[in-house]
Design an enzyme around this catalytic site. Structure first.
Site, short mmCIF file in Angstrom:
data_model
loop_
_atom_site.label_atom_id
_atom_site.label_comp_id
_atom_site.label_asym_id
_atom_site.label_seq_id
_atom_site.Cartn_x
_atom_site.Cartn_y
_atom_site.Cartn_z
N CYS A 88 43.85 41.17 96.52
CA CYS A 88 43.51 40.07 95.74
C CYS A 88 44.69 39.30 95.13
CB CYS A 88 42.48 40.67 94.52
SG CYS A 88 42.21 39.33 93.22
N ASN A 304 42.47 21.30 71.06
CA ASN A 304 42.64 22.75 70.98
C ASN A 304 43.64 23.04 69.97
OD1 ASN A 304 42.34 25.54 71.85
ND2 ASN A 304 44.54 25.32 72.38
N GLU A 320 45.87 11.99 75.01
CA GLU A 320 45.53 12.45 76.33
C GLU A 320 45.37 11.29 77.27
OE1 GLU A 320 44.93 14.55 79.24
OE2 GLU A 320 45.09 15.87 77.39
N CYS A 394 52.72 26.07 79.99
CA CYS A 394 52.17 26.92 80.74
C CYS A 394 53.19 27.35 81.90
CB CYS A 394 50.98 26.52 81.30
SG CYS A 394 50.94 24.94 82.34
#
Length: 437
Positions: A88, A304, A320, A394
């Site tokens: 995987c 968030n 955004e 991220c």
């Protein structure tokens, strides 16, 4: 009768196994050995191990190989909890203890910053959590063949599917649905129309988003609805044009302290709920806005960071690029009665400094861009000149790259955080606090 004989080609000789020693692990969690004067990359190994491998590919710069056998194991090696670990593409570091995984990630992040001339960094501060049962969001691939429908995850470095019946990193409520979902999909008439499915473990229950091509039959819709009712799922369908709810028996939201953040399946939310909450708390602590001091939140998503900041008493402007998410964030502010949170849509790749909300002036700014980072945004942020700027990333590679603009504008990195959002992978998230000198 004339017989025709086909000359058989000689069988390709099997590649001879090689015994090599693993020198180190690279930033992707791959073992590095040497063969033929060049690097040889092997998955599933640890530094110092002697292993038997078989070459799979090579070029003028490097070679790759698959692990056949560990001849001499590292004392750090642990038994993976999943039988699919080496097939995987999800969790390739289960054979390493979490502490070792984090050492690897920290070294990789420091090397990324070093390549941009930033060797003198603050000591990284870790946010870490459980190694199993942490994912509240999952995307499962669907494959249809002569045997029916298979459900699982993509094989590492491949589009092939690895069929699974459970997954140890998913929250139990999601893992328990994998096998029943496979049985359901195999009963549908329109199997050729299926794309993939997404699961979301929200506060009040699980939501399922099934992506498909073209319209499903009434029989299939009835089967899906019956399954959702039996399992008490919120069910959404999405084709090439629109997303629509089929069965929503409860509200979809996650919680950060007392703030409810509503979302719709397909919206981006952090997959690790516990670490997301810790990350929000740390962001507010590091920004440390004074009472009543406004905060600008760029790439705010559904709110968030904005909503908890507003709940802590700070006026917030969230911006955004996607109008649907702006509307969702506005609804969340209204639902939580957070009148101090305002949300706007803007193209953050263009000069936004002339926008009325930007002209209000901000000494505290938070940005949380996608993996591509915020390279085109950085000059405009430097122009705004906030005293403190918190960059949540991220992708530490783009964070390191984007940091150069701020450092050149007189900022310095005063705190660096690493977030183990995805244990058992080489992926690491980061946040950096920049302050004007």
């Amino acid at each position: 009768m004339v017989q025709f004989f086909k000359v058989k080609k000689p069988a390709t000789p099997a590649k001879v196994p090689l015994d090599v020693q693993i020198l180190e692990l690279n930033g992707h969690g791959m073992g590095v050995a040497r063969h033929g004067g060049k690097p040889l990359f092997v998955a599933g190994v640890l530094a110092g191990e002697q292993v038997r491998v078989r070459l799979t590919a090579q070029n003028s710069r490097y070679a790759t190989a698959t692990l056949l056998k560990v001849l001499k194991a590292s004392p750090d090696r642990v038994k993976p909890f999943c039988s699919h670990v080496f097939d995987c593409g999800g969790c390739n570091l289960q054979h390493a203890p979490l502490a070792l995984q984090r050492e690897l990630k920290q070294r990789a992040v420091q090397q990324l910053f070093g390549r941009h001339g930033m060797a003198d960094l603050p000591e990284p501060e870790w946010l870490q959590g459980a190694g199993e049962g942490y994912r509240r969001v999952a995307r499962l691939a669907i494959r249809r063949d002569g045997k029916g429908v298979a459900l699982g995850f993509r094989r590492s470095q491949s589009h092939e599917l690895v069929e699974v019946s459970r997954c140890g990193v998913l929250r139990p409520a999601l893992s328990a649905l994998v096998e029943p979902l496979r049985q359901l999909l195999n009963r549908l008439q329109g199997q050729r129309l299926l794309g993939h499915l997404e699961l979301y473990d929200a506060e009040e229950g699980v939501a399922l988003l099934l992506r498909h091509k073209d319209s499903l039959s009434a029989t299939d819709l009835d089967a899906l609805l019956a399954f959702a009712q039996q399992q008490n799922l919120a069910l959404f369908l999405q084709d090439d044009t629109k997303r629509r709810p089929l069965h929503v028996p409860f509200s979809l939201y996650y919680q950060v302290d007392n703030v409810r953040v509503s979302f719709t399946p397909g919206d981006f939310i952090q997959v690790n709920g516990a670490l997301n909450e810790g990350m929000v708390h740390q962001a507010i602590d590091w920004l440390a806005p004074n009472p009543g001091q406004p905060v600008l939140d760029l790439f705010c998503g559904v709110g968030n960071f904005s909503l908890p900041l507003a709940a802590a008493g700070h006026p917030v402007v969230g911006v955004e690029g996607v109008m649907e998410m702006v509307e969702q964030a506005r609804g969340n502010a209204e639902d939580n009665r957070l009148t101090a949170a305002r949300f706007y849509r803007a193209d953050l790749a263009a000069d936004f400094t002339g926008e009325p909300w930007a002209a209000e002036g901000f000494d505290r700014v938070l940005i949380d861009p996608g993996r591509a980072g915020a390279e085109r945004v950085m000059p405009y942020l430097a122009k705004l000149a906030p005293q403190r700027l918190l960059y949540v990333s991220c992708n530490p590679a783009t964070l390191a790259r984007d940091s150069e603009v701020l450092l050149a504008a007189g900022y310095r990195i005063t705190r660096l955080g690493l977030i183990d959002m995805f244990p058992h992978t080489a992926h690491c998230e980061a946040m950096a606090l920049f302050e004007l000198s």
